[in-house]
Design an enzyme around this catalytic site. Sequence first.
Site, PDB file in Angstrom:
ATOM      1  N   ASP A 126       0.822  -1.205   0.000  1.00 60.72           N
ATOM      2  CA  ASP A 126       0.000   0.000   0.000  1.00 60.72           C
ATOM      3  C   ASP A 126       0.860   1.261   0.000  1.00 60.72           C
ATOM      4  O   ASP A 126       1.936   1.301   0.614  1.00 60.72           O
ATOM      5  CB  ASP A 126      -0.892  -0.023   1.247  1.00 60.72           C
ATOM      6  CG  ASP A 126      -1.826   1.169   1.322  1.00 60.72           C
ATOM      7  OD1 ASP A 126      -2.678   1.298   0.424  1.00 60.72           O
ATOM      8  OD2 ASP A 126      -1.706   1.968   2.270  1.00 60.72           O
ATOM      9  N   GLU A 175       1.066  -0.456  -5.132  1.00 66.32           N
ATOM     10  CA  GLU A 175       0.123   0.622  -5.399  1.00 66.32           C
ATOM     11  C   GLU A 175       0.956   1.897  -5.489  1.00 66.32           C
ATOM     12  O   GLU A 175       1.288   2.515  -4.489  1.00 66.32           O
ATOM     13  CB  GLU A 175      -0.918   0.743  -4.280  1.00 66.32           C
ATOM     14  CG  GLU A 175      -1.989   1.767  -4.603  1.00 66.32           C
ATOM     15  CD  GLU A 175      -2.527   2.505  -3.392  1.00 66.32           C
ATOM     16  OE1 GLU A 175      -3.567   3.158  -3.532  1.00 66.32           O
ATOM     17  OE2 GLU A 175      -1.902   2.446  -2.323  1.00 66.32           O
TER      18      GLU A 175
END
Length: 753
Positions: free
Chosen positions: A430, A483
């Site tokens: 993330d 990401e």
Amino acid sequence: MQTQVPLSVVNSLVSGHMENPSSVLGPHTIDYCGQTATAIRSYLPEAQSAWVIDSAGQRRTMRRLHPAGFFEAICDPVVDEPIRAEEDGDPTTRSSAHSRYRIQMADKTGELREVNDPYAAPSILTDFDRYLLGEGRHYQLYERLGAQVRTIDGQAGVNFAVWAPNARTVQIVGDFNGWDGRQHTARIHPHLGIWELFIPGAKVGDRYKFRLLTEHGEWVDKSDPVGFAAELPPLTASIVADLTVHSWQDEEWMEQRAAQDPLHTPMNVFEVHLGSWMKGPGRPHGWLDYRDLAKRLAEYCHRMNFTHVELMPVSEHPFSGSWGYQAVGYFAPTSRHGSPEDFMYFVDYMHQNGIGVIVDWVPAHFPKDGHGLARFDGTALYEHADPRQGEHPDWGTMIFNYGRNEVRNFLIGNALFWLDKYHIDGLRVDAVASMLYLDYSRESGDWVPNQYGGRENLEAIDFLRDFNIAVHEQFPGAITAAEESTAWPGVSRPTYDGGLGFTYKWNMGWMNDTLSYMRHEPIHRKYHQNELTFSLIYAFTENFVLPLSHDEVVHGKGSLISQMPGDMWQKFANLRLLYSYMWTHPGKNLLFMGGEFGQWNEWDSEAGPDWILLDFDTHRGVQQLVSDLNKLVIKNPSLHELDFSGDGFEWVDCQNAEDSVLIYLRKGLDDAPPILVCCNFTPVIRKDYRIGVPQSGYWKEIFNSDSEAYGGSNMGNYPGRESTGVGHHMRPDSIQVDLPPLAVTIFRLENDA
């Protein structure tokens, strides 16, 4: 007979302020009346009387030297075979000579109890462990730190170890000592900053914390950074767990995974928030347990032809509203859904049913909760001290100090832990962009440049490369996905080629451009054709995943179908068109739960998808379309083998902006038949539309998003079209087809002329 321990030291011990109690407690060789003897000392607050029982069974009374429970016995120096740790096949021995003995104590009621002396137990750390920890390269640190179940000299217990180099003293408190840590003050390994103690009688299921005395004289209770289990929030204690109890049954899956190349295999990912995907009556907040979720989710993924689930973070987190992205227990699957063994069952069951498990991992930041990592030993230990480097301005969280060896070791060890102990198939990392840039979301003057004056976070870059190298070396076939929302080069390129080493990168540009295009009314789309075609300019610079994730259906954005323009029929047609275009575009596919059947409401982590919508034909049609698209990708090599190579894609017509039509070919390896994809982004039917094809023959219609089975108008070309011999689109042959409204039709060459 006088003790050799000064009263001031005894007072420091019983008050809990002694920095190194092992210098007093346990067995110590002393000069007693001109002869060598062994002084055995114990702090037993609950004992009225105590005795030492040596290896021969001889019982020797311990003198009570302090009313708080400080005892001592002077023994002859009998040296026996060293105590051994028996649990892991790699026994360690105490380096100093000592005798095997037990402590027998009588409490206020006169009840007798025998225990091993914690301060006589050997360290769990070998010399090699100490070397690796010092280097910051002990990637199996989860085998040494935290709460390790051990058996020493026949006595079962738990070895506790924690990194807290700036603490003045560390106590272990828990169910095993009435949360009074004075009798269980840890020993320190000075050069490592690691505090350690074996506690006989501590067991699986016991709750515990580390109680630290900071350099400022304050006591703080902290959860175990390497704890394997935790209490159900809002409670915050760690729980002793045994991670060896599950009998894995996924050998076939693991062998196949190691033998496959994830770049050339089909990958249809279903992103899931376990807390809200499906609810159960009679449970706290409706949370299902991991075992129930495994059975329901595996069956659903089978029916929907998803190859993988991607779980939003499962690490323990105090605030449910963070969706797991503000983790405290990095080594503990959240207790909201059960125990560590329950989560092992979940992964095992998914594997036995042919479904891979990817987990969201958050090494970018952590919350400020008092029981967590923030200022763990009273100092900025895991984070930077300077808030310009150590605090995230958007999320109110702390940023890891990637330049510190022990922090990098903690994070890489944590990543490998999930792959090792839980057989996870991959990690989606993330917020990578926030890690790469020192000025991420910061104003001028609010960030600290790197040593060269630049904005790149050099320590984070090194960390990400080391992380990817470790994952791919130690777990072949496992994947990592970033990401990363900027144009950072080489995110999914090998580290030896200058890249960061990820398997995949999320294609955030494709997502933003495509959704922006789809929000336009069809009559205006001809002015925005480049929003669709632009992605193919850079499509093969990275190994891209095309994400329609949870981020696209929260914070006021609305659900995907609610973002589509037009009346009710057009909204559903546009959604089917979006998915069909996405599944045939180069790259792997990811869709968030609820999107697969046209969820109307924006995602609510407390409520979850509105399953009742499947009572309606329109929503069942969208669900069937997604299932069929997934199957189409799996069954057709041309739709997955060359996702990351320009050899797998060819434009047929990308310039007909006036009609908002896109036509392209997908190709595979060897003799895989080519796939022809025809997209009509307007509600106008295009009759007898001529399309150039690379080979003559019969082009079978294998998919049509306008099929009545999906809720469409059933305009199409079933069963297919024979090429006409007329050249078109700079190709030697062509077919004439009807392009249905707001739809994608897909053809496959069935024979050569």
